[in-house]
Design a protein around this motif. Structure first.
Motif, PDB file in Angstrom:
ATOM      1  N   UNK A 124      16.581  23.339   2.955  1.00  0.00           N
ATOM      2  CA  UNK A 124      17.957  23.061   3.359  1.00  0.00           C
ATOM      3  C   UNK A 124      18.108  23.070   4.874  1.00  0.00           C
ATOM      4  N   UNK A 125      17.017  23.325   5.577  1.00  0.00           N
ATOM      5  CA  UNK A 125      17.111  23.520   7.024  1.00  0.00           C
ATOM      6  C   UNK A 125      16.153  22.640   7.801  1.00  0.00           C
ATOM      7  N   UNK A 126      15.703  21.520   7.209  1.00  0.00           N
ATOM      8  CA  UNK A 126      14.822  20.664   7.975  1.00  0.00           C
ATOM      9  C   UNK A 126      13.996  19.765   7.086  1.00  0.00           C
ATOM     10  N   UNK A 127      12.891  19.231   7.609  1.00  0.00           N
ATOM     11  CA  UNK A 127      12.068  18.273   6.870  1.00  0.00           C
ATOM     12  C   UNK A 127      11.419  18.901   5.649  1.00  0.00           C
ATOM     13  N   UNK A 128      11.152  18.070   4.660  1.00  0.00           N
ATOM     14  CA  UNK A 128      10.531  18.538   3.426  1.00  0.00           C
ATOM     15  C   UNK A 128       9.051  18.200   3.418  1.00  0.00           C
ATOM     16  N   UNK A 129       8.324  18.886   2.568  1.00  0.00           N
ATOM     17  CA  UNK A 129       6.884  18.715   2.473  1.00  0.00           C
ATOM     18  C   UNK A 129       6.554  17.310   1.979  1.00  0.00           C
ATOM     19  N   UNK A 130       5.452  16.758   2.503  1.00  0.00           N
ATOM     20  CA  UNK A 130       4.967  15.461   2.061  1.00  0.00           C
ATOM     21  C   UNK A 130       3.781  15.647   1.119  1.00  0.00           C
ATOM     22  N   UNK A 131       3.615  14.701   0.208  1.00  0.00           N
ATOM     23  CA  UNK A 131       2.529  14.776  -0.756  1.00  0.00           C
ATOM     24  C   UNK A 131       1.993  13.379  -1.040  1.00  0.00           C
ATOM     25  N   UNK A 132       0.842  13.322  -1.698  1.00  0.00           N
ATOM     26  CA  UNK A 132       0.297  12.042  -2.137  1.00  0.00           C
ATOM     27  C   UNK A 132       1.229  11.431  -3.180  1.00  0.00           C
ATOM     28  N   UNK A 133       1.249  10.105  -3.314  1.00  0.00           N
ATOM     29  CA  UNK A 133       2.153   9.461  -4.274  1.00  0.00           C
ATOM     30  C   UNK A 133       1.917   9.945  -5.702  1.00  0.00           C
ATOM     31  N   UNK A 134       3.002  10.140  -6.431  1.00  0.00           N
ATOM     32  CA  UNK A 134       2.882  10.528  -7.834  1.00  0.00           C
ATOM     33  C   UNK A 134       2.303   9.395  -8.672  1.00  0.00           C
ATOM     34  N   UNK A 135       2.655   8.153  -8.342  1.00  0.00           N
ATOM     35  CA  UNK A 135       2.139   6.988  -9.060  1.00  0.00           C
ATOM     36  C   UNK A 135       0.736   6.684  -8.536  1.00  0.00           C
TER      37      UNK A 135
ATOM     38  N   UNK B 136       0.848  -1.193   0.000  1.00  0.00           N
ATOM     39  CA  UNK B 136       0.000   0.000   0.000  1.00  0.00           C
ATOM     40  C   UNK B 136       0.881   1.240   0.000  1.00  0.00           C
ATOM     41  N   UNK B 137       0.618   2.156  -0.927  1.00  0.00           N
ATOM     42  CA  UNK B 137       1.430   3.360  -1.025  1.00  0.00           C
ATOM     43  C   UNK B 137       1.177   4.287   0.159  1.00  0.00           C
ATOM     44  N   UNK B 138       2.178   5.132   0.422  1.00  0.00           N
ATOM     45  CA  UNK B 138       2.158   6.015   1.588  1.00  0.00           C
ATOM     46  C   UNK B 138       2.459   7.440   1.123  1.00  0.00           C
TER      47      UNK B 138
ATOM     48  N   UNK C  61      -2.891   4.457   1.057  1.00  0.00           N
ATOM     49  CA  UNK C  61      -3.593   4.759   2.296  1.00  0.00           C
ATOM     50  C   UNK C  61      -2.853   5.915   2.955  1.00  0.00           C
ATOM     51  N   UNK C  62      -3.467   7.087   2.947  1.00  0.00           N
ATOM     52  CA  UNK C  62      -2.821   8.306   3.424  1.00  0.00           C
ATOM     53  C   UNK C  62      -3.445   8.699   4.757  1.00  0.00           C
ATOM     54  N   UNK C  63      -2.695   8.486   5.811  1.00  0.00           N
ATOM     55  CA  UNK C  63      -3.183   8.758   7.158  1.00  0.00           C
ATOM     56  C   UNK C  63      -2.774  10.161   7.592  1.00  0.00           C
ATOM     57  N   UNK C  64      -3.619  10.784   8.399  1.00  0.00           N
ATOM     58  CA  UNK C  64      -3.318  12.102   8.940  1.00  0.00           C
ATOM     59  C   UNK C  64      -3.893  12.187  10.346  1.00  0.00           C
ATOM     60  N   UNK C  65      -3.317  13.064  11.131  1.00  0.00           N
ATOM     61  CA  UNK C  65      -3.782  13.250  12.512  1.00  0.00           C
ATOM     62  C   UNK C  65      -4.000  14.726  12.780  1.00  0.00           C
ATOM     63  N   UNK C  66      -4.966  15.020  13.630  1.00  0.00           N
ATOM     64  CA  UNK C  66      -5.185  16.377  14.108  1.00  0.00           C
ATOM     65  C   UNK C  66      -5.012  16.381  15.618  1.00  0.00           C
TER      66      UNK C  66
END
Length: 206
Positions: free
Chosen positions: A127-138, A115-117, A144-149
């Motif tokens: 250049x100074x920390x984590x990069x943005x996440x996105x839905x899979x290009x493929x 299952x893609x993530x 299954x894209x999980x998120x929390x609030x």
């Protein structure tokens, strides 16, 4: 440049704000222009209410209103909002974040094979920390894209008290910047360590 850490969720980009000012004058502010353009959206009763004023100023200071924002949100997070409870008016912090499968404890990870993530956005730059996440290009394979609030009461914050009337816009800008600075420190304090346990190095080890 903002130096992000596992517990730093938000930061103020004041130098950039001044650099992007129209006139180059010491008190000029891009944030200030956005505030004055939206002052009609601040109810009269809210102009002297510290929590309501802060919620308004925060909304102006962050995307999508300001992009990039006067307040920067760590790239791997979805959103950081301030709201007020409909029950008692208390100030609330909401942090939305994608949660990758590997950040969950092994016993509660999705029971699906192949299952893609969430994926790192290869076109984003940080250049100074984590990069943005996105839905899979493929998109030919299931994902299954999980998120929390994370929702927390901001009890105990010493909120800035706005004047309510601002004969010159510099006073409004100063009130808003002071209010937002308190929120930035408070959010990192009460939410930073919790987010680190969810998606940081401690993820999956609650």
């Amino acid at each position: 440049m903002t130096t992000w850490s596992s517990t730093t969720l938000v930061a103020i980009a004041d130098d950039y704000d001044r650099e992007m000012g129209d006139s180059g004058a010491p008190l000029d502010s891009r944030f200030g222009r956005y505030l004055t353009q939206r002052i009609d959206g601040l109810w009269d009763d809210d102009r002297t209410d510290p929590a309501a004023f802060l919620v308004w100023a925060w909304r102006v200071a962050t995307p999508p209103v300001m992009s990039p924002g006067y307040v920067r949100i760590r790239p791997d997070l979805g959103a950081v909002r301030l709201t007020q409870s409909q029950e008692d008016g208390r100030l609330l912090v909401e942090v939305e974040t994608p949660v990758q499968h590997g950040q969950l404890a092994p016993g509660v990870r999705p029971p699906y094979a192949a299952m893609r993530d969430w994926e790192t956005d290869r076109y984003s730059y940080s250049s100074d920390g984590p990069r943005r996440l996105q839905a899979p290009e493929d998109e030919s394979r299931p994902a299954l894209l999980l998120a929390a609030t994370l929702r927390l009461p901001a009890d105990g914050w010493m909120l800035h008290e706005p004047a309510g009337k601002w004969p010159v816009e510099e006073l409004l800008i100063d009130d808003a910047k002071q209010a937002v600075a308190i929120a930035v420190a408070g959010i990192n304090d009460i939410a930073g360590h919790r987010v680190a346990k969810l998606i940081g190095d401690e993820g999956g080890h609650w």
